[in-house]
Design an enzyme around this catalytic site. Structure first.
Site, short mmCIF file in Angstrom:
data_model
loop_
_atom_site.label_atom_id
_atom_site.label_comp_id
_atom_site.label_asym_id
_atom_site.label_seq_id
_atom_site.Cartn_x
_atom_site.Cartn_y
_atom_site.Cartn_z
N MET A 1 46.59 55.40 36.13
CA MET A 1 47.57 54.54 35.49
C MET A 1 46.93 53.20 35.15
SD MET A 1 51.33 55.39 36.40
CE MET A 1 51.68 55.53 38.12
N CYS A 2 47.65 52.36 34.44
CA CYS A 2 47.12 51.11 33.91
C CYS A 2 47.34 49.96 34.89
CB CYS A 2 47.80 50.80 32.58
SG CYS A 2 47.77 52.17 31.41
N GLU A 3 46.80 48.79 34.54
CA GLU A 3 47.07 47.57 35.30
C GLU A 3 47.51 46.48 34.35
OE1 GLU A 3 44.93 46.08 38.50
OE2 GLU A 3 44.31 48.04 39.30
N HIS A 79 46.09 43.66 29.70
CA HIS A 79 46.30 45.04 30.14
C HIS A 79 44.96 45.77 30.13
CE1 HIS A 79 47.36 49.34 29.46
NE2 HIS A 79 48.51 49.06 30.09
#
Length: 260
Positions: A1-3, A79
């Site tokens: 997943m992203c941050e 992001h």
């Protein structure tokens, strides 16, 4: 997943220090190497500058250049991506940008939405991510509600309802901003930190870098950072509760919704 990463401040402030830490997680200390982006709003009202690349942030020359630009803003969003839906491509890199209510709005998301959202009539995705589809759906919902971008309470309440609905479809941690307000919603994982006088030093968790903020600020400065995970090792970060939402302006939380 992203941050995710965002800054809200009462005076034009750069996000250089925090972005350096985040960028290291984009392929060096973390596996979020499928693209990155940063949106910085002109504090004089001149619009928003957006930098995005599909390369890993930790090794991308443009990311290093952006970290040195010293972009000052009342609000910035960044992001780093780990692709789950949509190919590794520039059009799938966050933050996403649209015009709504005569203003520039940017959006970044961490999570997965497991259900298809109905296509809108005005806002359509340019890429293939569930994140951009969610952003377009949110803007369509705000338009259908007849809200003005100046309606602080109505906008916050509608954004909370939209976020709750999207979180029920999967995982929805997000950041949304028009350059003045910053909306943050935690479905599963989001942290926040406010720096104000007396300012102290901070040390990045992912890089050998320490900064003494007392040498760079005035006693009146207020800066709030929102990040998926704490970026420093010697500051007190607060984890948002599941379902918690914040609306920030000038570095201060002006509205809060407690989660479920």
């Amino acid at each position: 997943m992203c941050e995710l990463l965002a800054l809200s401040a009462n005076t034009p402030t750069d996000m250089t220090f925090s972005f350096r830490g985040l960028a290291r997680r984009g392929g060096a200390t973390g596996d979020h190497g499928d693209g990155w982006g940063l949106a910085s709003f002109d504090p004089s009202g001149g619009g928003v500058s957006i930098y995005r690349e599909k390369e890993a942030a930790a090794f991308c020359p443009l990311a290093a250049q952006v970290a040195d630009l010293n972009l000052k803003a009342h609000c910035s969003i960044a992001h780093i991506r780990k692709a789950t839906k949509g190919e590794v491509a520039l059009e799938n890199c966050h933050p996403f940008h649209r015009r709504w209510g005569g203003q520039d709005w940017v959006f970044a998301h961490n999570g997965d939405i497991h259900e298809s959202l109905p296509p809108g009539s005005t806002y359509l995705p340019l890429g293939s991510t569930d994140s951009e589809a969610a952003f377009c759906w949110i803007l369509e919902t705000l338009s259908a509600a007849g809200l003005s971008p100046n309606n602080e309470q109505g906008l916050f309440e509608q954004l909370v309802r939209c976020s709750d609905e999207l979180a029920a479809m999967g995982i929805f941690n997000c950041l949304i901003s028009n350059g003045a307000w910053l909306f943050a919603y935690a479905s599963t994982k989001l942290h926040t930190l406010t720096r104000r006088a007396p300012f102290t030093t901070a040390t990045l968790a992912d890089d050998d870098l320490t900064l003494d903020f007392s040498q760079l600020t005035t006693p009146d400065d207020v800066v709030t950072i929102v990040s998926t995970a704490p970026l420093t090792t010697n500051e007190h970060w607060r984890a948002l509760e599941p379902g918690e939402a914040l609306l920030l302006n000038a570095g201060e939380v002006i509205r809060q919704h407690r989660g479920r």
